[in-house]
Design a protein around this motif. Structure first.
Motif, PDB file in Angstrom:
ATOM      1  N   SER A  60      -5.948   6.873  -0.014  1.00 52.91           N
ATOM      2  CA  SER A  60      -5.102   5.832  -0.580  1.00 52.91           C
ATOM      3  C   SER A  60      -5.065   5.917  -2.099  1.00 52.91           C
ATOM      4  O   SER A  60      -4.228   5.297  -2.732  1.00 52.91           O
ATOM      5  CB  SER A  60      -5.612   4.456  -0.161  1.00 52.91           C
ATOM      6  OG  SER A  60      -6.855   4.190  -0.795  1.00 52.91           O
ATOM      7  N   THR A 111       0.820  -1.218   0.000  1.00 54.30           N
ATOM      8  CA  THR A 111       0.000   0.000   0.000  1.00 54.30           C
ATOM      9  C   THR A 111       0.848   1.259   0.000  1.00 54.30           C
ATOM     10  O   THR A 111       0.319   2.360  -0.011  1.00 54.30           O
ATOM     11  CB  THR A 111      -0.928   0.021   1.223  1.00 54.30           C
ATOM     12  OG1 THR A 111      -0.118  -0.088   2.398  1.00 54.30           O
ATOM     13  CG2 THR A 111      -1.925  -1.101   1.165  1.00 54.30           C
ATOM     14  N   GLU A 119      -4.974   1.338   4.134  1.00 50.08           N
ATOM     15  CA  GLU A 119      -5.690   0.314   3.374  1.00 50.08           C
ATOM     16  C   GLU A 119      -6.536   0.899   2.251  1.00 50.08           C
ATOM     17  O   GLU A 119      -6.139   0.927   1.114  1.00 50.08           O
ATOM     18  CB  GLU A 119      -6.568  -0.511   4.322  1.00 50.08           C
ATOM     19  CG  GLU A 119      -5.766  -1.399   5.245  1.00 50.08           C
ATOM     20  CD  GLU A 119      -5.027  -2.489   4.493  1.00 50.08           C
ATOM     21  OE1 GLU A 119      -5.579  -3.031   3.518  1.00 50.08           O
ATOM     22  OE2 GLU A 119      -3.887  -2.813   4.875  1.00 50.08           O
ATOM     23  N   LYS A 120      -7.733   1.386   2.615  1.00 48.94           N
ATOM     24  CA  LYS A 120      -8.639   1.874   1.581  1.00 48.94           C
ATOM     25  C   LYS A 120      -9.038   3.306   1.900  1.00 48.94           C
ATOM     26  O   LYS A 120      -8.690   3.839   2.940  1.00 48.94           O
ATOM     27  CB  LYS A 120      -9.904   1.002   1.533  1.00 48.94           C
ATOM     28  CG  LYS A 120      -9.642  -0.403   1.054  1.00 48.94           C
ATOM     29  CD  LYS A 120     -10.920  -1.158   0.834  1.00 48.94           C
ATOM     30  CE  LYS A 120     -11.476  -1.660   2.160  1.00 48.94           C
ATOM     31  NZ  LYS A 120     -12.573  -2.614   1.967  1.00 48.94           N
TER      32      LYS A 120
END
Length: 145
Positions: free
Chosen positions: A40, A30, A35-36
């Protein structure tokens, strides 16, 4: 010593982190973005005044007044500023060259703050009553436009 030998002082620079270059680098996968979510993704930069989706302050406040696009602005010069002129003649072009006004095409008004130290000859400018009295007292004259 030449320009080609110059280097930064020791310890003043850091090496750039190489993101997303495999699991061994510590910033693979990443690439340090979590993460999301919005941050990101690429291009995740908010505009100035963004408030997380809430209606921004500049849009919540009412609009007031208007700007007249046809209004002709006046440039204002005080008597104390005329000391910077090299000559006793005063016209919008001379004021522009001396840096006292921005535009020589706009209307110029001379106000009476300060004293007239020389006998100025003013033309193509409007003059306040107090400024005209001080100029005439110093032996100058105001020629109406």
């Amino acid at each position: 010593m030449g320009m080609h030998n110059l280097t930064p002082a020791a310890g003043s620079t850091k090496t750039k982190r190489r993101l997303g270059r495999g699991p061994g680098s510590g910033t693979g996968g990443t690439a340090g973005r979590g993460e999301k979510g919005y941050y990101s993704r690429s291009g995740s930069v908010h505009k100035r005044g963004f408030e997380g989706g809430q209606m921004p302050l500049h849009r919540r406040l009412p609009k007031r007044g208007f700007t007249n696009v046809w209004a002709e602005g006046n440039e204002v010069v005080n008597l104390r500023d005329l000391k910077r002129l090299p000559d006793t003649r005063v016209t919008p072009e001379i004021l522009k060259q001396a840096g006292l006004i921005r535009y020589s095409e706009s209307a110029v008004k001379i106000l009476g703050m300060g004293e007239a130290d020389r006998a100025y000859e003013i033309s193509l400018c409007s003059v306040s009553e107090s400024a005209a009295a001080k100029i005439n007292a110093a032996g100058g004259k105001v020629v109406s436009a």
